[in-house]
Design an enzyme around this catalytic site. Structure first.
Site, PDB file in Angstrom:
ATOM      1  N   ASP A 163       0.830  -1.212   0.000  1.00  0.00           N
ATOM      2  CA  ASP A 163       0.000   0.000   0.000  1.00  0.00           C
ATOM      3  C   ASP A 163       0.862   1.259   0.000  1.00  0.00           C
ATOM      4  OD1 ASP A 163       0.767  -0.678   2.703  1.00  0.00           O
ATOM      5  OD2 ASP A 163      -0.637   0.842   3.416  1.00  0.00           O
ATOM      6  N   GLU A 229       0.161  -1.019   5.730  1.00  0.00           N
ATOM      7  CA  GLU A 229       1.229  -0.524   6.621  1.00  0.00           C
ATOM      8  C   GLU A 229       1.009   0.943   6.952  1.00  0.00           C
ATOM      9  OE1 GLU A 229       4.951   1.237   7.981  1.00  0.00           O
ATOM     10  OE2 GLU A 229       3.863   1.784   6.171  1.00  0.00           O
TER      11      GLU A 229
END
Ligand SMILES: *[C@@H]1O[C@H](CO)[C@@H](O)[C@H](O)[C@H]1NC(C)=O
Ligand SMILES: *[C@@H]1O[C@H](CO)[C@@H](O)[C@H](O)[C@H]1NC(C)=O
Ligand SMILES: *[C@@H]1O[C@H](CO)[C@@H](O)[C@H](O)[C@H]1NC(C)=O
Ligand SMILES: [Zn+2]
Length: 560
Positions: A163, A229
């Site tokens: 991400d 994350e």
């Protein structure tokens, strides 16, 4: 002509000799007594007072330095560079953004790019996908397992996240659109190019190349790629952590390497690699003031907005947290290493004096270190900052409630409870002065005219500190991989980080966690902001680092 310092000492006369001899004999017999009979813990004394000063254990580097493997030779070709740039560009084009308010997996539309990323990885790295088992965990996180030939060796884990932080605003400030994956000369632009699709693609590229060359691991390799994350990994990495703990058990991994750290930089005339060997803790203080509302035409002397402002202003101005260093600090290791390996003429006197001292004054060392730069300060100090402020809905109505968020990154030697206590201590006098209750308790004689509440949100204690002595095989392997990929002259030193990575969910899997995005400072820019970009050569260097690391860890003994 000046006088040299040693000439100022009076020459020793023969009259003094018997005295010195006597003292030497006494000292010698004390040492012998200590070594053989150990009436007092001499070894411990030596450990504390001698070993720490001669820097040997903290800063010793592998010797002879590790050399580059022949597998890395392929990375020098222009074709490989071009191919690597295209692979990374393709990953940047997939807008795997994670948002703070991301809804559940399969419900929130914004998870949609993740399956596309899975597909992209599969088509881009067919050999890895043919050899490794791939599992989808926690919705969209990926775990790859490449079985080694020796099942009794602890597995080795490499991590990255898929991400990226959103890039939806300030689009007109970008040189190229954030999800175009534009290659412009030596640079690749785009959201995620530097944080951290370069690591994701770098790890897979290294393994793809090794497998394609016929290499086979002895030690199993696990790759863990998170989906969230940037929003603390609660869906992805947390699930992966539980999954791997239940499969392998606690302390079951040889070593984990994730993104993070402070890259590679020239400091005091020498090149150093700065992996993060600990993570700060985390805590949000959500402070709310509730007071009676009412018509603005007949105001009360104080309002929720006014009281909260006093609180915010006090917390902001106050030195709530001080810099703190101990002998176990990664930063103490760092100071020792730069003093040992930096050019003497360039290393500041305070560092030289600090490491040469028999009794270092850690308070003043911490203060001097913190003053070198804001990022340095927050390597050794708990941070606090107001990030969200909400109050009022109507121009002619007094607000019934006002709320502020203070975000804290907790120094590795502190704790969530110490931070919470500091907030309470500082807010209490304001509660008393204005007759408000604090956490439901009244502290003044006057009747309470409102409430102050503090809610503690998203708490995380600071991490354990990973080992950084050369007798630890994981740290030694890490240092060797740096030498093999970035050059034999590069010194690896313990360092910290000011934020967290997905490893926060993996602390139970091994003590040996190292966070490092392999890159020279200045070649991986604008993380989390406009014009995020990376040098294509830096991406190649990263692939080289992962290749050497995989090989070195695979060859290491299993004394992890
Ligand atoms: C690396 O190569 C140099 C030069 O050939 C050699 O002296 C050294 O021993 C090698 N290092 C290792 C760890 O084998
Ligand atoms: C303060 O809290 C008490 C107890 O929850 C509540 O009864 C009171 O209404 C609150 N005061 C304000 C001004 O919101
Ligand atoms: C690690 O293990 C401890 C004790 O078994 C447990 O309380 C803790 O929640 C675990 N932490 C993580 C991140 O899984
Ligand atoms: Zn990242």
């Amino acid at each position: 002509m000046g006088t040299l310092p040693y000439q100022t000492q009076p020459p020793s006369s023969s009259r003094n000799l018997p005295g010195y001899t006597w003292r030497l004999l006494l000292l010698g017999s004390l040492i012998v007594t200590g070594l053989f009979f150990q009436p007092w813990p001499l070894n411990r004394w030596l450990d504390n007072n001698f070993q720490a000063q001669c820097h040997g254990s903290v800063c010793a580097q592998p010797f002879p330095p590790a050399n580059r493997s022949t597998y890395s030779d392929a990375y020098d070709s222009p074709e490989f560079k071009k191919r690597s740039a295209l692979r990374l560009s393709g990953a940047v084009k997939i807008p795997t953004m994670s948002f703070d308010d991301m809804g559940p997996i399969h419900e929130d539309e914004r998870w949609k790019p993740f399956p596309e990323m899975h597909q992209y990885l599969e088509t881009t790295f067919p050999i890895v996908h043919a050899h490794a088992i791939r599992e989808v965990v926690g919705g969209y996180s990926l775990v790859y397992t490449l079985e080694g030939s020796s099942s009794d060796l602890k597995p080795f884990m490499l991590m990255a996240h898929m991400d990226v932080v959103p890039a939806l605003t300030a689009l007109d400030h970008w040189t190229y659109p954030p999800f175009e994956g534009k290659i412009d000369g030596d640079w690749l632009y785009g959201r995620g190019a530097a944080d951290c699709k370069n690591n994701l693609i770098g790890i897979l590229s290294a393994l793809e190349h090794l497998l394609e060359s016929g290499w086979k691991p002895r030690r199993s390799i696990v790759l863990a790629f998170g989906q969230d994350e940037e929003i603390s990994g609660h869906y992805g990495a947390a699930s992966v952590g539980r999954h791997l703990t239940s499969r392998y058990g606690e302390q079951s991994f040889a070593m984990i390497v994730d993104e993070g750290g402070s890259g590679l930089d020239t400091v005091y005339g020498r090149d150093f690699a700065f992996p993060g060997v600990a993570e700060k803790g985390y805590l949000n203080a959500i402070i709310t003031v509730e007071m009676a509302g009412g018509h603005s035409s007949v105001p009360t002397p104080h309002t929720s907005i006014g009281i909260l402002s006093k609180i915010v202003s006090k917390l902001e101005d106050y030195e709530m947290f001080r810099p703190h260093i101990k002998r176990e600090s990664p930063i103490w290791g760092y100071l020792n290493c730069v003093a040992t390996y930096g050019k003497k003429s360039q290393v500041p006197t305070w560092i030289q004096e600090a490491v040469a001292s028999t009794k270092p004054d850690f308070d003043s060392i911490a203060k001097s270190f913190a003053e070198t730069s804001p990022p340095s300060r927050y390597l050794v100090q708990t941070s606090k900052v107001a990030t969200i402020f909400n109050a009022g809905v109507k121009e002619n109505a007094m607000a019934e409630a006002a709320t502020v968020y203070f975000n804290n990154r907790i120094n590795i030697f502190s704790s969530t409870s110490e931070v919470a206590q500091r907030y309470t201590e500082l807010i209490l006098p304001i509660a008393k002065q204005y007759s408000l209750s604090l956490q439901g308790k009244s502290y003044s004689q006057e009747p309470s005219i409102g409430n102050i509440t503090i809610e503690w949100n998203d708490p995380l204690e600071p991490s354990p500190i990973s080992p950084t002595t050369i007798d630890n095989v994981a740290w030694e392997s890490f240092m060797k991989a740096v030498q093999a990929s970035f050059g034999s002259g590069v010194i690896t030193t313990p360092s910290g980080g000011t934020g967290n990575t997905d490893t926060r969910h993996f602390w139970n899997l091994t003590h040996n966690i190292y966070r490092w995005s392999p890159s020279r400072i200045g070649t991986r820019l604008n993380i989390h902001t406009v014009d995020e970009k990376i040098k294509i050569d830096t991406h190649i260097e990263g692939i080289r680092f992962y290749t050497e690391l995989i090989l070195i860890v695979d060859e290491a003994t299993d004394a992890f």
